[in-house]
Scaffold this active site. Structure first.
Site, mmCIF file in Angstrom:
data_model
loop_
_atom_site.group_PDB
_atom_site.id
_atom_site.type_symbol
_atom_site.label_atom_id
_atom_site.label_comp_id
_atom_site.label_asym_id
_atom_site.label_seq_id
_atom_site.Cartn_x
_atom_site.Cartn_y
_atom_site.Cartn_z
ATOM 1 N N HIS A 160 7.935 6.225 10.309
ATOM 2 C CA HIS A 160 7.119 6.033 9.113
ATOM 3 C C HIS A 160 6.129 7.216 9.122
ATOM 4 O O HIS A 160 4.958 7.056 9.430
ATOM 5 C CB HIS A 160 6.399 4.685 9.218
ATOM 6 N N LYS B 207 24.452 -5.977 -6.739
ATOM 7 C CA LYS B 207 25.852 -6.192 -7.140
ATOM 8 C C LYS B 207 26.806 -5.579 -6.120
ATOM 9 O O LYS B 207 27.999 -5.472 -6.356
ATOM 10 C CB LYS B 207 26.110 -5.560 -8.515
ATOM 11 N N ARG C 255 0.804 -1.235 0.000
ATOM 12 C CA ARG C 255 0.000 0.000 0.000
ATOM 13 C C ARG C 255 0.831 1.276 0.000
ATOM 14 O O ARG C 255 0.471 2.237 -0.665
ATOM 15 C CB ARG C 255 -1.060 -0.017 1.099
ATOM 16 N N THR C 256 1.947 1.291 0.702
ATOM 17 C CA THR C 256 2.724 2.537 0.753
ATOM 18 C C THR C 256 3.272 2.892 -0.627
ATOM 19 O O THR C 256 3.162 4.034 -1.084
ATOM 20 C CB THR C 256 3.858 2.445 1.799
ATOM 21 N N ARG D 108 12.161 3.738 1.162
ATOM 22 C CA ARG D 108 11.927 2.797 2.271
ATOM 23 C C ARG D 108 13.171 1.934 2.398
ATOM 24 O O ARG D 108 13.696 1.457 1.392
ATOM 25 C CB ARG D 108 10.704 1.927 1.991
HETATM 26 C C1 NCD Z 1 3.725 -0.851 8.024
HETATM 27 C C2 NCD Z 1 5.193 -0.754 7.719
HETATM 28 O O1 NCD Z 1 5.661 -1.180 6.684
HETATM 29 O O2 NCD Z 1 5.873 -0.219 8.572
HETATM 30 N N1 NCD Z 1 2.916 -1.062 6.924
HETATM 31 C C3 NCD Z 1 2.585 -0.018 6.128
HETATM 32 O O3 NCD Z 1 3.376 0.811 5.770
HETATM 33 N N2 NCD Z 1 1.301 0.070 5.784
HETATM 34 C C4 NCD Z 1 3.436 -1.774 9.116
HETATM 35 C C5 NCD Z 1 3.787 -3.216 8.956
HETATM 36 O O4 NCD Z 1 4.545 -3.618 8.087
HETATM 37 O O5 NCD Z 1 3.263 -3.978 9.781
#
Ligand code: NCD
Length: 316
Positions: free
Chosen positions: A136, A86, A58-59, A108
């Site tokens: 986050h 690599k 989703r992100t 990320r």
């Molecule tokens: C979260 C994450 O990746 O930190 N998910 C997200 O971004 N929707 C939480 C998780 O992975 O549980």
């Protein structure tokens, strides 16, 4: 405009006025996103690169849609197939991308602090899409917008964040944001899943769900982050569900109009009962996803506005 941040690396660096600014703009984007034609030219001609060194559904989708709806040229780097495999370092990858003149870099990374480090090496605005157990920020902002819309305010609420707090960047960013907006936050979960420095957070800690959920306005469930555990944190998933999984009996201790949240992805039957997650009268989990796109649009627009002011030589 109060917003003055050059990057969105964490909630830690934002003031309450900046948070409010961002949520107000995101509210407008919720309206745009509900139209048939969801398009604006705010980021037209700008380049957004998404670099996800960790899996995301989703992100990543939400950042991609957000950029496209604002008219940016969006590129998703397939990090699994990139030169990182690599042996190229994060910094070298960043410098290579920087030479292509992106305006927005969404990152990320599994290591806490990696996104901050990267932001020092590039010329564009960097958005943290989750770094290790650290922060986050867009998740906390979308959670805040969801709460504000459901409860009509974002202050003086009792919020319980439950489950695997120790491994959760979502919990950390939410704690910071909800604290800055003057809410009362409780952490609920087994002591093995609480961070060691829990004292520093200035929050109430409960090991018992019944007590922890008593009279709260918001119940935020977290995923049991098995990939970050090296064994021994919980006796068994069944036992965990019995003690900490959100079911209607445990939810009965919260306020009758309490909302249920989860950042996703969910482990149904581990931290949450599937029927509760799907109950449209209690669960706002789908609203959280909807708010995610709007919040990311707002964040990117504000960062670009700050950049434009800075390059125009105006004090920000
Ligand atoms: C979260 C994450 O990746 O930190 N998910 C997200 O971004 N929707 C939480 C998780 O992975 O549980």
């Amino acid at each position: 405009m109060a917003f003055r941040a050059k990057h969105l690396l964490g909630i830690e660096h934002l003031g309450p006025d900046e948070i409010t600014d961002l949520l107000d703009l995101a509210d407008q984007y919720v309206d745009l996103n509900r139209q048939d034609v969801k398009h604006s030219e705010v980021l037209s001609g700008l380049t957004q690169i998404n670099m996800f060194f960790e899996n995301s559904t989703r992100t990543q989708a939400s950042f991609e849609l957000a950029g496209k709806r604002l008219g940016a040229d969006v590129m998703n780097m397939a990090m699994q197939a990139s030169s990182v495999k690599k042996g190229e370092t994060l910094i070298d990858t960043a410098l290579t991308l920087n030479a292509m003149h992106p305006d927005l870099l969404v990152v990320r990374h599994p290591q806490s602090g990696a996104v901050n480090l990267l932001a020092e090496k590039v010329n564009c605005a960097v958005l943290n899409a989750g770094d290790g157990r650290h922060e986050h920020p867009t998740q906390a902002l979308l959670d805040a917008l969801t709460i504000r819309r459901a409860k009509g305010r974002l202050h003086r609420l009792n919020v319980a964040i439950c489950g695997d707090i120790a491994h959760s960047r979502v919990a950390r960013s939410n704690l910071l944001l909800l604290g800055k907006m003057e809410n009362r936050v409780r952490l609920v979960g087994p002591s093995t899943l609480m961070p060691s420095a829990i004292g520093e957070f200035g929050v109430e800690v409960y090991e018992d769900m019944k007590e922890g959920l008593k009279d709260v306005d918001v119940v935020m469930m977290l995923r049991l982050q098995k990939e970050r555990m090296d064994g021994g944190f919980i006796p068994s998933e069944r036992e965990y569900y019995h003690r900490y999984g959100l079911d209607s009996e445990k939810l009965g201790h919260a306020k009758p109009d309490a909302i249920v949240m989860h950042p996703g992805p969910m482990n149904r039957g581990v931290e949450i009962d599937g029927t509760i997650a799907d109950d449209i009268n209690r669960s706002v989990i789908q609203e959280q996803v909807e708010m995610g796109v709007a919040v990311r649009m707002a964040a990117m627009e504000l960062l670009v506005r700050v950049r434009r002011k800075t390059t125009a030589g105006v004090m920000v």
